[in-house]
Structure formats: C-alpha cells, structure tokens
Write a protein that holds these residues in place. Structure first.
Motif, PDB file in Angstrom:
ATOM      1  N   VAL A 134      25.992  27.189 -35.889  1.00  0.00           N
ATOM      2  CA  VAL A 134      26.924  26.686 -35.165  1.00  0.00           C
ATOM      3  C   VAL A 134      26.573  25.953 -33.764  1.00  0.00           C
ATOM      4  O   VAL A 134      26.968  24.918 -33.530  1.00  0.00           O
ATOM      5  CB  VAL A 134      28.082  27.904 -34.956  1.00  0.00           C
ATOM      6  CG1 VAL A 134      29.257  27.199 -34.244  1.00  0.00           C
ATOM      7  CG2 VAL A 134      28.673  28.246 -36.399  1.00  0.00           C
TER       8      VAL A 134
ATOM      9  N   MET B 231      25.753  32.008 -36.755  1.00  0.00           N
ATOM     10  CA  MET B 231      26.043  31.850 -35.559  1.00  0.00           C
ATOM     11  C   MET B 231      25.066  30.734 -34.774  1.00  0.00           C
ATOM     12  O   MET B 231      25.486  29.855 -33.753  1.00  0.00           O
ATOM     13  CB  MET B 231      26.133  33.098 -34.482  1.00  0.00           C
ATOM     14  CG  MET B 231      27.420  33.810 -34.842  1.00  0.00           C
ATOM     15  SD  MET B 231      29.035  32.969 -34.662  1.00  0.00           S
ATOM     16  CE  MET B 231      29.114  32.812 -32.692  1.00  0.00           C
TER      17      MET B 231
ATOM     18  N   HIS C  84      26.890  22.272 -32.415  1.00  0.00           N
ATOM     19  CA  HIS C  84      27.755  22.158 -31.269  1.00  0.00           C
ATOM     20  C   HIS C  84      27.023  21.306 -30.298  1.00  0.00           C
ATOM     21  O   HIS C  84      27.484  20.463 -29.606  1.00  0.00           O
ATOM     22  CB  HIS C  84      28.070  23.438 -30.765  1.00  0.00           C
ATOM     23  CG  HIS C  84      29.424  23.475 -29.726  1.00  0.00           C
ATOM     24  ND1 HIS C  84      29.989  24.516 -29.416  1.00  0.00           N
ATOM     25  CD2 HIS C  84      29.973  22.254 -29.077  1.00  0.00           C
ATOM     26  CE1 HIS C  84      31.076  24.008 -28.789  1.00  0.00           C
ATOM     27  NE2 HIS C  84      31.091  22.818 -28.432  1.00  0.00           N
TER      28      HIS C  84
ATOM     29  N   TYR D 277      23.712  25.173 -25.505  1.00  0.00           N
ATOM     30  CA  TYR D 277      24.034  25.555 -26.864  1.00  0.00           C
ATOM     31  C   TYR D 277      22.794  25.283 -27.699  1.00  0.00           C
ATOM     32  O   TYR D 277      22.498  26.316 -28.321  1.00  0.00           O
ATOM     33  CB  TYR D 277      25.149  24.537 -27.460  1.00  0.00           C
ATOM     34  CG  TYR D 277      26.589  24.818 -27.174  1.00  0.00           C
ATOM     35  CD1 TYR D 277      26.963  26.187 -27.765  1.00  0.00           C
ATOM     36  CD2 TYR D 277      27.256  24.189 -26.262  1.00  0.00           C
ATOM     37  CE1 TYR D 277      28.365  26.477 -27.606  1.00  0.00           C
ATOM     38  CE2 TYR D 277      28.439  24.541 -25.970  1.00  0.00           C
ATOM     39  CZ  TYR D 277      28.976  25.598 -26.496  1.00  0.00           C
ATOM     40  OH  TYR D 277      30.271  25.849 -26.117  1.00  0.00           O
TER      41      TYR D 277
ATOM     42  N   GLU E 284      32.986  28.374 -35.858  1.00  0.00           N
ATOM     43  CA  GLU E 284      32.564  29.717 -35.284  1.00  0.00           C
ATOM     44  C   GLU E 284      33.427  30.732 -35.233  1.00  0.00           C
ATOM     45  O   GLU E 284      32.916  31.892 -35.262  1.00  0.00           O
ATOM     46  CB  GLU E 284      32.869  28.911 -33.622  1.00  0.00           C
ATOM     47  CG  GLU E 284      32.276  30.103 -32.301  1.00  0.00           C
ATOM     48  CD  GLU E 284      32.223  29.398 -31.090  1.00  0.00           C
ATOM     49  OE1 GLU E 284      31.574  29.912 -30.436  1.00  0.00           O
ATOM     50  OE2 GLU E 284      33.202  28.753 -30.774  1.00  0.00           O
TER      51      GLU E 284
END
Length: 716
Positions: free
Chosen positions: A133, A130, A137, A153, A119
């Motif tokens: 990520v 992003m 996550h 997320y 991140e």
C-alpha cells in the motif's frame, strides 16, 4: 463441462499452482505469458468456481496494467468480488490495481480513494500488505509530482520490506527511491539505489524490474558524464526490453542511447539508434507526434553532425509535415530551432538569424531551448564576422541562464543548469580571439564562482572581476595560475602582483588523457624517472608561465574541469635532477579568484579545533575499509587537545553524525575515508562513511552546503 472447486484448468496443474505460476510470470516480467495464463484460468473457472474466477480476474487485471492497458484493467475489476474475497489480501490487491489504473489515467482523486480503502483493508485484515500500500501510494504521489511525499511512502515501504523479509517489495522500493533521486538531479545517489535494486531484481529473476533499473542506471551515469557505464546499462536495458516485447521501453532506451551518442559526437551510432526508435514508435498506435518529433529532431542533429545537410533538411521537413510549422503545435518551438540550424548549415545566414531570434522570443520556449538558440546565434555572428552582434548575443545567453537560475530554488539544480555542457567556452574563446584576454578571464571567473559563492551563503561575484584588486591582495611571493580547459584550445592566466599574462595550452582532450595516464603511473607507485607523463603535464600546464613563478613561492592554482583530478604537487620538474614541483613551491588550490580572495582576510568564526571523522565500516564492496585509517586518525588527533577535538569513527561515522557534531563550530575538519568526485555534477560528489539507519552512507556535497561551516581547512 463445468469445473468444480479445486479442479484443474491444465492437465496435471492445480488451480493454486496455475495461479502461483502466473503470478511468478508477472513478477519476472513475462507479461504476455501471464496475460494468456490468467485469461485461461479466468475463462475456465467462470461457471465453476466464483472465488478462483475472481482471483484470476484480479491477476489478469494486473497483467493488463503491466501492458499499459489501464482502461481494460479497470473495466475488468468493476464487478464486486464474492463474499469470501471482500476482505483480506485479495481485496487489498484489487484496490491497489485499481489505484494504479486510475493513476495512469490521471484520475488522481479516485486513485487516492482506492488507496485509502486498501490501507483500511490491510490494517484490519491483511497487515502483510501494508508495504505494498505504501509503495503504490508513493507511485501515485510521484505521478502528481509530489516527490517529497512520495519519498516518505517509498521509505516506509522499504523499511517494511526489510522488516518482514519481502524481497520483491524491497527491490521495487529501492528502485522507486532511485527515481526520486533522479528527479531531484541527485544522480550519484540514484545510482546507489539502482545498484541495490538491480542486484535484487536479478536475484529474483524480476526481468521487467531489471530492465527498467538498467535503463535508469544508464540515464544517471549519462548525466554524470560516465559514458561507458551509461552505454553499457542502456544497451542492456534496450536488449532486455526487446526480449520482453516491451516496445514502449525499448524505443525510450534507444532514444536515450541516441542522445548519448549525439553528445559524444558519435553521429553514426546516434542516427542508428534514432532510426530504430522511430520504427518502433511508428508501430505503436498510441504514441503521438511528440515522440516521433523527438526522434526526427535527433536525426536532424545527427545528420548535421555528419555534414549531411540535405538529409537533415529531409528529416526536418518530416516534422513540418506533422504540423511542426503551425503555431499551436507542440512541435513548433523545436522545429523552429532545427530549421535555424539547417539554414545556418546551408549558409542561409539571414534566415538562420531570423529563426534563432524567433525561437528566443517565443514565450512558451523553455530556458534551455532559448539559451541554445541564443548561443548558436552568437556563434553564427562570429562566423559572419559581426563582432558587436556576437558579443551582444553571448551576453544575452548568459542573461537567459542567470535569470533561469535565479528562480531555481535547489542549489544542486542551479549548478547543473549553469554547468551543463561547455557553457562559456564560446564566449571565452571569442573574447580571446578578439584580443580581450582580461575580459575573458573575468567571464571565466564569473562562470565558476557564482554558484559556489551562493551555495556557501556569500555574495555572488560580479562578471567584471576587479583584477587590480586581486593583484593588490597578493603577496610579493605569490602567483595565481587560473586554468580554462576547452575543445580546440585551453588557456592559462598567470596573475602576479604586477602583471597578468595569458598563455595558450593544448586542447582539453589531450590534457585529460595525460592526467589519466599520470594518475595510473602514480597509483603504480612508479619512480620519478619512470613517470614520463608527470614531466609532460608540467610542460603543458606550468612551463609556459614558469618564468613568472617566484623562487620558493606560493602558487595558487585554480583548476578547471579535468584538472580537479590532478595533484599539482606531484608534477615533475624537468631538470638535471628531476623532482616533484612541491619541492620548489607551496601550492594552494582555490575554486575561483572571486571566492578565494573574498574569504582570505576573514577570521574564522569557529570556536573548537578539530572535527575528525573516518575509518568507516564497509558499506559496499566498492568502498573497502581503509587499512590504516584508524592509525592515521589517532596520529592526527595527537596534535590537538582532547577537549577541543571530536573523533567519530567506525560504525558511528555516519552522514547523520556529521551534522549532529555541529561542524560549523570547528576550525579544522578532517575526513579519513573514501570520496567520490563528479565533475559534471559537482554537488553529487560525496564522502563515503558508515551506513545510517536508512542505509545511506554518502555525505553529499549538496547536503553539506545547506549547513555553512567556518573551517579554515577541510581535508579528505
């Protein structure tokens, strides 16, 4: 010979092109080819170009992860990258692959640290990463059963993908959100997500994603009782897994197909699926006895269904040989249950009774296993003619379920647990066969009233429903027709102010077929004389109690199972002048006696008159815009004063808008839109509206019940 920077590892193929092709192979699901190609690039650049060598190293590590080889992948990524790759996209990608590997090995704290590193790297040097990520996550949180956090997320990844036009990320995020919905037992919601993910996966030729999505779709359809769609999607998933060489997924989908066939009584198909799955599992070195035991257990039930007791016992002994009879074995509890089933089938009743009791008393047996053992023990007592023991065992089964439900927090999961399978059928039939029709009606009412009452914030009904109290609440011109559909035989209780009478009806399969036929005739707008099934259904469902129905009376219908798909007003009364039943009586539908009559005398707490929602825009081709919805809404609105009416239409008619309108303040709520009904998971039923900002367009029952309303009438 050493290769210089920019050299070719294949004749006529540059390193960037080879890398791009290999990455495409990973995305399409051709992992074997991707692993071979990435290894070739990795080996041929080892002494020539450290930058390209490390890029192929990362690519190979990703292919290894896709093959489930987490340890090998992590070992490959241990060396630090060259200085040119310490930041930017490749650095982020390396951290995310490491996080995936650590996650697979349940090393969650280390995985979390790699995600934090990724991140930070993405924020400073690779902003386009992003979304990836956020996706990984979410996956790590999901593996730790942190579903709510994972969903946050995944939604972040989905929004990022749409904003930055990243279709692969969008497909993965949609599929991941579908998995979350499955885990929460919101299967209709999951299906909507998976359909979007499937369309994207096919467009992108992401075959591995397509395979998994098909399988999840099949499982979701199965949970909702849509067996044709379940079978179609699972079969496609299994075939695609086979073509991709993904044996892990292939045996999993085969097992799911076996479970589905078993549930439908298609024992030959179930056995074929379980046998194929078992052969595949045996070919894998890393699969333990639990997976093999699951296949063997399915084979036991399949052979018992075919009345091949000797073969069932043979499979059961295979589980015993794997240690199933040992107290510390994870196979112990299911082995005890199948051993009891085999003993009962052999006529060894004493042994079967003892094994069922042992299963029920085992502390580490889950609730569904204990309930199944208790139910089958009751059925065995019935077969043995032990009436008192059978009654006690049936009541014990109810106690197990109700105790389990009391600790389940989410209402939709309580409903799913309670209504899974033909739960109360055996007890209702047992009571009727032993001349206790009133008690059977009380049990039937308890089974369908309790969860609904809890969901609406009311006191839970009691199993000993006061029939006399219900009768006193009826007006002289009223009658209750309470139905119970089951295999072999269905039932109707007719309750008037002065009498209660039980009638025996055809089995639910025959009734369901007639309903499907008649609904098709209605949709074809046939004339009365050309709709024979309308008469047949009247004769099946109403004719037995016809003499008790008051002339021009008020009939309160309490449907069950497939009867919710039938509009009783449209039943055709056979006479010299055939006509719809609505011409003879006023019909009211209730979910249960206990629920309906406990609310009947209460005054409405709502202050405003009408909440009118509808005429939504088309969210998907499956739900086209209704042509006359706007006119209908205006017609309805004219019957109420404008200052007491909230009219929400077109793009504004979203699920969020329903809650923002404070529906608890209205006496009447009217939806002019499509709706979906899910009999096996009723709280997955929904009203189809316009999409919200997150593309959600269904107002689900499981969300509606969380905000109690006080409306006298709700129409869809």
């Amino acid at each position: 010979m050493a290769l210089a920077s920019g050299c070719k590892s294949h004749p006529g193929l540059s390193l960037p092109q080879q890398y791009s092709d290999t990455f495409a192979q990973i995305q399409s699901g051709d992992i074997d080819s991707a692993l071979k190609s990435s290894d070739q690039g990795f080996q041929q650049t080892k002494n020539a170009d450290p930058v390209w060598n490390y890029k192929f190293r990362v690519l190979k590590a990703e292919a290894l992860i896709a093959q489930g080889r987490a340890t090998d992948s992590l070992k490959l990524l241990e060396p630090d990258p060259p200085v040119q790759l310490v930041g930017g996209e490749f650095a982020v990608h390396r951290r995310l692959i490491q996080a995936r590997g650590l996650n697979r090995l349940d090393r969650f704290a280390e995985a979390g640290q790699r995600i934090a590193d990724a991140e930070q790297l993405a924020a400073t040097g690779s902003p386009d990463s992003m979304g990836d990520v956020a996706l990984i996550h979410g996956a790590c949180l999901l593996a730790q059963k942190e579903n709510t956090k994972a969903q946050t997320y995944y939604l972040e990844a989905l929004a990022f993908a749409r904003k930055h036009n990243q279709p692969y990320l969008e497909a993965n995020a949609e599929g991941s959100l579908g998995v979350i919905s499955m885990g929460e037992e919101r299967y209709d919601e999951a299906i909507d997500r998976f359909k979007l993910a499937l369309a994207s996966s096919r467009f992108l030729n992401a075959r591995r994603a397509e395979e998994k999505t098909l399988g999840y779709l099949g499982q979701s359809f199965f949970e909702l009782g849509d067996f044709p769609n379940a079978s179609s999607n699972l079969t496609q998933a299994e075939a695609l897994a086979s073509s991709l060489g993904n044996i892990d997924d292939q045996w999993f989908w085969l097992t799911a197909l076996g479970d589905q066939s078993l549930a439908q009584g298609n024992y030959d198909a179930a056995i074929a699926a379980y046998l194929h799955a078992l052969d595949l599992v045996k070919s894998l070195k890393n699969e333990g006895d639990i997976v093999k035991g699951n296949c063997l257990r399915g084979l036991v039930y399949g052979e018992l269904g075919r009345h091949n007791v000797a073969k069932a016992e043979e499979y059961n002994k295979s589980v015993e040989a794997m240690g199933g009879n040992k107290s510390d074995s994870p196979l112990r509890v299911p082995y005890m249950l199948t051993s009891a089933e085999v003993a009962a089938a052999k006529g060894d009743n004493d042994k079967a009774v003892e094994l069922f009791k042992q299963t029920i008393a085992t502390k580490n047996a889950d609730d569904s296993t204990r309930w199944w053992a208790q139910k089958n023990l009751a059925d065995l007592y019935v077969k043995m003619g032990n009436t008192e023991e059978a009654d006690s065992a049936f009541r014990g089964a109810i106690h197990i379920v109700e105790t389990a439900r009391s600790i389940i927090k989410q209402e939709e999961k309580r409903l799913s647990f309670l209504d899974a399978g033909a739960f109360y059928d055996g007890y209702v039939r047992f009571l009727i066969d032993h001349g206790n029709g009133t008690k059977a009606m009380q049990i039937a009412e308890f089974s369908r009233a309790r969860t609904l009452a809890e969901g609406l914030g009311m006191d839970a009904p009691k199993s000993n429903l006061d029939v006399h109290k219900i009768q006193k609440a009826l007006q002289p011109n009223e009658i209750i027709l309470a139905y119970w559909l089951a295999d072999n035989e269905s039932y109707l209780w007719a309750v008037t102010p002065s009498a209660t009478k039980l009638f025996h009806l055809p089995q639910q399969h025959d009734i369901a077929q007639a309903i499907d036929s008649y609904n098709a005739q209605l949709q074809e707008r046939r004339k009365l004389e050309d709709s024979p099934t309308g008469v047949s259904l009247y004769n099946m469902l109403v004719k037995p109690a016809e003499a008790l129905v008051p002339r021009n009376g008020h009939v309160i219908v309490i449907p069950h199972r497939g009867l919710y798909r039938l509009n009783f007003e449209t039943l055709i009364v056979p006479s010299s002048t055939p006509h719809y039943w609505i011409n003879d009586v006023a019909i009211e539908n209730l979910s249960s006696m206990a629920f309906g009559f406990s609310t009947r005398k209460k005054s409405a707490a709502a202050g405003k008159q009408l909440l009118l929602m509808g005429d939504p825009i088309q969210a998907t081709p499956e739900y086209p815009r209704l042509k006359n919805a706007a006119d209908e809404m205006q017609y309805v609105a004219r019957h109420f004063s404008s200052n007491q009416t909230a009219l929400i239409a077109d793009k504004s008619a979203t699920p969020d808008a329903y809650f923002a309108a404070k529906p608890e303040n209205y006496r009447f709520i009217d939806f002019v839109s499509h709706g979906t009904a899910v009999p096996l998971s009723p709280l997955d039923s929904a009203i189809v509206l316009s999409p919200d900002k997150d593309s959600a367009y269904k107002l689900y029952a499981h969300d509606v019940i969380k905000k109690p309303i006080h409306a006298e009438i709700v129409t869809i």
